[in-house]
Design an enzyme around this catalytic site. Structure first.
Site, PDB file in Angstrom:
ATOM      1  N   CYS A 199       6.627  -1.557   1.626  1.00 36.86           N
ATOM      2  CA  CYS A 199       5.849  -0.807   2.594  1.00 36.86           C
ATOM      3  C   CYS A 199       6.659  -0.162   3.756  1.00 36.86           C
ATOM      4  O   CYS A 199       7.699  -0.797   4.272  1.00 36.86           O
ATOM      5  CB  CYS A 199       4.853  -1.874   3.100  1.00 36.86           C
ATOM      6  SG  CYS A 199       3.652  -0.856   4.085  1.00 36.86           S
TER       7      CYS A 199
ATOM      8  N   HIS B 229      -2.362   0.138  -3.007  1.00 39.18           N
ATOM      9  CA  HIS B 229      -1.536  -0.225  -1.988  1.00 39.18           C
ATOM     10  C   HIS B 229      -2.366   0.521  -0.665  1.00 39.18           C
ATOM     11  O   HIS B 229      -2.287   0.025   0.459  1.00 39.18           O
ATOM     12  CB  HIS B 229      -0.021   0.083  -2.080  1.00 39.18           C
ATOM     13  CG  HIS B 229       0.693  -0.330  -0.929  1.00 39.18           C
ATOM     14  ND1 HIS B 229       1.525  -1.262  -0.930  1.00 39.18           N
ATOM     15  CD2 HIS B 229       0.855   0.435   0.343  1.00 39.18           C
ATOM     16  CE1 HIS B 229       2.275  -1.314   0.420  1.00 39.18           C
ATOM     17  NE2 HIS B 229       1.910  -0.033   0.952  1.00 39.18           N
ATOM     18  N   GLU B 230      -2.291   1.897  -0.955  1.00 43.70           N
ATOM     19  CA  GLU B 230      -2.870   2.944   0.394  1.00 43.70           C
ATOM     20  C   GLU B 230      -4.181   2.609   0.483  1.00 43.70           C
ATOM     21  O   GLU B 230      -4.646   2.384   1.931  1.00 43.70           O
ATOM     22  CB  GLU B 230      -2.602   4.086  -0.010  1.00 43.70           C
ATOM     23  CG  GLU B 230      -0.985   4.382  -0.130  1.00 43.70           C
ATOM     24  CD  GLU B 230      -0.030   4.216   0.908  1.00 43.70           C
ATOM     25  OE1 GLU B 230      -0.502   4.093   2.198  1.00 43.70           O
ATOM     26  OE2 GLU B 230       1.208   3.588   0.645  1.00 43.70           O
TER      27      GLU B 230
ATOM     28  N   HIS C 125      -4.355  -0.298   2.606  1.00 41.18           N
ATOM     29  CA  HIS C 125      -4.045  -0.043   4.299  1.00 41.18           C
ATOM     30  C   HIS C 125      -5.307   0.529   5.067  1.00 41.18           C
ATOM     31  O   HIS C 125      -5.344   0.351   6.360  1.00 41.18           O
ATOM     32  CB  HIS C 125      -3.097   1.104   4.504  1.00 41.18           C
ATOM     33  CG  HIS C 125      -1.638   0.691   4.282  1.00 41.18           C
ATOM     34  ND1 HIS C 125      -1.019  -0.210   5.253  1.00 41.18           N
ATOM     35  CD2 HIS C 125      -0.488   0.985   3.499  1.00 41.18           C
ATOM     36  CE1 HIS C 125       0.140  -0.314   4.939  1.00 41.18           C
ATOM     37  NE2 HIS C 125       0.443   0.122   4.078  1.00 41.18           N
TER      38      HIS C 125
END
Length: 195
Positions: free
Chosen positions: A107, A149-150, A153
């Protein structure tokens, strides 16, 4: 989507410990879509991602509270994917159409360490482009991992949250050792970036 290459201004990348990374981002609204500010932010995010040598970056990773991320990456088969999405929602992919893959993940906001994180090998994200037009993005393999993953976030989660307490502590210790070198490399890439 036709985005290509770093066009905007490079912004500082927020690092683990910054409060904005832990908050659920606000959804884009009518005042955002089609605005010059949003267009500039997207360009800045592409430029920042490029200098940081990332696959993708979320708005809160450049200090902006908005449900947005951009990507510019190659998948497992060498196909380049470039784009952005606002207000993404991930579809539930039927179990018989996906499998769980354990693969190393890093990351930009956790400079240095990579850890094995289980993610599904197929993802479908639905959201909007910068003009408010609906978009559907399907990812497989590494690109699917990136989309997941994003999206994490934007919910205030880091890949560290998917690790055991022991693994998370080890990753943070490794980050403390590697951070300065990673940030120095980013600074050098920024210095060499064409103006």
């Amino acid at each position: 989507m036709a985005e290509t290459g770093p066009r905007g201004a490079v912004r500082p990348v927020t690092l683990v410990g910054d409060d904005i990374l832990r908050r659920r981002c606000r959804p884009a609204g009518a005042e955002d879509f089609g605005s010059p500010g949003l267009a500039a932010l997207i360009e800045d995010m592409f430029a920042t991602n490029d200098v940081a040598e990332g696959a993708a970056i979320a708005a809160n990773q450049v200090g902006v509270d908005l449900r947005l991320f951009v990507w510019d990456m190659e998948d497992d088969w060498g196909v380049r994917h470039v784009g952005h999405i606002l207000n993404p929602v991930l579809d539930e992919v039927p179990a018989d159409e996906r499998r769980l893959v354990e693969q190393a993940e890093g990351c930009l906001s956790v400079p240095g360490p990579y850890r094995v994180v289980p993610r599904t090998d197929r993802t479908v994200a639905r959201g909007f482009d910068q003009d408010g037009e609906p978009v559907v993005v399907e990812g497989r393999g590494y690109f699917a991992r990136c989309l997941q993953h994003e999206t994490d976030h934007l919910h205030g989660r880091l890949y560290l949250d998917r690790l055991s307490r022991r693994e998370r502590a080890a990753a943070l210790r490794e980050m403390a050792e590697l951070r300065d070198g990673v940030l120095a490399r980013r600074a050098e890439r920024l210095r060499l970036r064409p103006r």
